[in-house]
Design a protein around this motif. Sequence first.
Motif, short mmCIF file in Angstrom:
data_model
loop_
_atom_site.label_atom_id
_atom_site.label_comp_id
_atom_site.label_asym_id
_atom_site.label_seq_id
_atom_site.Cartn_x
_atom_site.Cartn_y
_atom_site.Cartn_z
N GLN A 142 0.82 -1.21 0.00
CA GLN A 142 0.00 0.00 0.00
C GLN A 142 0.86 1.28 0.00
O GLN A 142 0.32 2.37 -0.01
CB GLN A 142 -0.93 0.01 1.22
N GLY A 143 2.18 1.12 0.07
CA GLY A 143 3.04 2.30 0.00
C GLY A 143 3.93 2.53 1.20
O GLY A 143 4.74 3.47 1.20
N ALA A 144 3.80 1.72 2.25
CA ALA A 144 4.67 1.86 3.42
C ALA A 144 6.09 1.39 3.06
O ALA A 144 6.29 0.65 2.09
CB ALA A 144 4.15 1.05 4.60
N ILE A 145 7.05 1.82 3.84
CA ILE A 145 8.44 1.41 3.66
C ILE A 145 8.87 0.61 4.89
O ILE A 145 8.76 1.10 6.01
CB ILE A 145 9.35 2.65 3.48
N TYR A 146 9.38 -0.60 4.65
CA TYR A 146 9.86 -1.43 5.75
C TYR A 146 11.29 -1.03 6.10
O TYR A 146 12.12 -0.79 5.23
CB TYR A 146 9.84 -2.92 5.37
N ASP A 147 11.57 -0.94 7.40
CA ASP A 147 12.94 -0.69 7.84
C ASP A 147 13.08 -1.20 9.27
O ASP A 147 12.10 -1.61 9.90
CB ASP A 147 13.29 0.80 7.77
N GLU A 148 14.30 -1.17 9.79
CA GLU A 148 14.58 -1.60 11.16
C GLU A 148 14.22 -0.45 12.12
O GLU A 148 14.28 0.72 11.75
CB GLU A 148 16.05 -1.98 11.31
N PRO A 149 13.87 -0.78 13.38
CA PRO A 149 13.40 0.23 14.33
C PRO A 149 14.35 1.42 14.52
O PRO A 149 13.90 2.58 14.55
CB PRO A 149 13.24 -0.54 15.63
N ASN A 150 15.65 1.16 14.65
CA ASN A 150 16.57 2.26 14.91
C ASN A 150 16.70 3.19 13.71
O ASN A 150 16.84 4.40 13.87
CB ASN A 150 17.93 1.72 15.36
N ASN A 151 16.61 2.65 12.50
CA ASN A 151 16.62 3.49 11.30
C ASN A 151 15.35 4.33 11.22
O ASN A 151 15.39 5.51 10.88
CB ASN A 151 16.76 2.64 10.03
N ILE A 152 14.22 3.71 11.53
CA ILE A 152 12.94 4.43 11.52
C ILE A 152 12.98 5.58 12.52
O ILE A 152 12.54 6.69 12.22
CB ILE A 152 11.77 3.47 11.82
N ALA A 153 13.54 5.33 13.70
CA ALA A 153 13.63 6.38 14.73
C ALA A 153 14.43 7.58 14.23
O ALA A 153 14.14 8.73 14.60
CB ALA A 153 14.23 5.82 16.01
N LYS A 154 15.42 7.34 13.40
CA LYS A 154 16.25 8.43 12.86
C LYS A 154 15.53 9.24 11.79
O LYS A 154 15.83 10.41 11.59
CB LYS A 154 17.55 7.86 12.28
N ILE A 155 14.59 8.61 11.10
CA ILE A 155 13.91 9.21 9.95
C ILE A 155 12.60 9.90 10.34
O ILE A 155 12.28 10.98 9.84
CB ILE A 155 13.60 8.13 8.89
N ALA A 156 11.83 9.25 11.20
CA ALA A 156 10.44 9.67 11.45
C ALA A 156 10.34 10.88 12.39
O ALA A 156 11.15 11.02 13.31
CB ALA A 156 9.65 8.50 12.03
N ASN A 157 9.32 11.69 12.15
CA ASN A 157 8.99 12.80 13.04
C ASN A 157 8.14 12.33 14.21
O ASN A 157 8.20 12.89 15.30
CB ASN A 157 8.23 13.89 12.28
N ILE A 158 7.32 11.30 13.95
CA ILE A 158 6.48 10.69 14.97
C ILE A 158 6.66 9.19 14.87
O ILE A 158 6.52 8.61 13.79
CB ILE A 158 4.99 11.07 14.78
N VAL A 159 7.00 8.55 16.00
CA VAL A 159 7.14 7.10 16.04
C VAL A 159 6.04 6.55 16.95
O VAL A 159 5.87 7.00 18.08
CB VAL A 159 8.53 6.66 16.55
N ILE A 160 5.29 5.60 16.41
CA ILE A 160 4.17 4.99 17.12
C ILE A 160 4.52 3.55 17.46
O ILE A 160 4.98 2.79 16.60
CB ILE A 160 2.90 5.04 16.25
#
Length: 177
Positions: free
Chosen positions: A54-72
Amino acid sequence: QISYYKHMDSSKPKIGFLGTGVMGAPMAGHLLKNGYQVYVYNRTKSKTDDLVKQGAIYDEPNNIAKIANIVILMLGFPHDVRDMALDKQAIVNDLQSGSILIDHTTSSPSLAEEIYETCKKKGVSSIDAPVSGGDNGARAGQLVVMCGGEKEAFDKAKVVMDCYSKQIKLMGGAGKG
């Protein structure tokens, strides 16, 4: 495969969604439908497959934390939250100053307060936000969310939570959600 959802709106915050099981997957799906760029992670990677289609991007948690403005976080148990936020993955260490961590896991007030204090030292806001409504409420976008945290962060986070919730209330400070 091209997403059938509307084009991602680059003016909206980037969202990290960690925990895409029976509750998290439909919640993340609502964010995609509303034009958010969503980065997803789940211990069982295959549980992110539909969201990636649907358009999401899979990544590892620590990488996501570096990229995202809001982490859920929408994890199974308080020990999973502790591991993800503070101990094993310790994503709090990778969150950007000014970002927001929202924990939708039904957890403990003391853990929520500990996460809040750790985040605050890094210039990160934290909202403890357990949900009510079960998987049916998640699929329908009709969850009820009880939040603990600071009003300024709550106001920013509420716009995102509105995508999958029918009622969201700030109950008080950290640990009150």
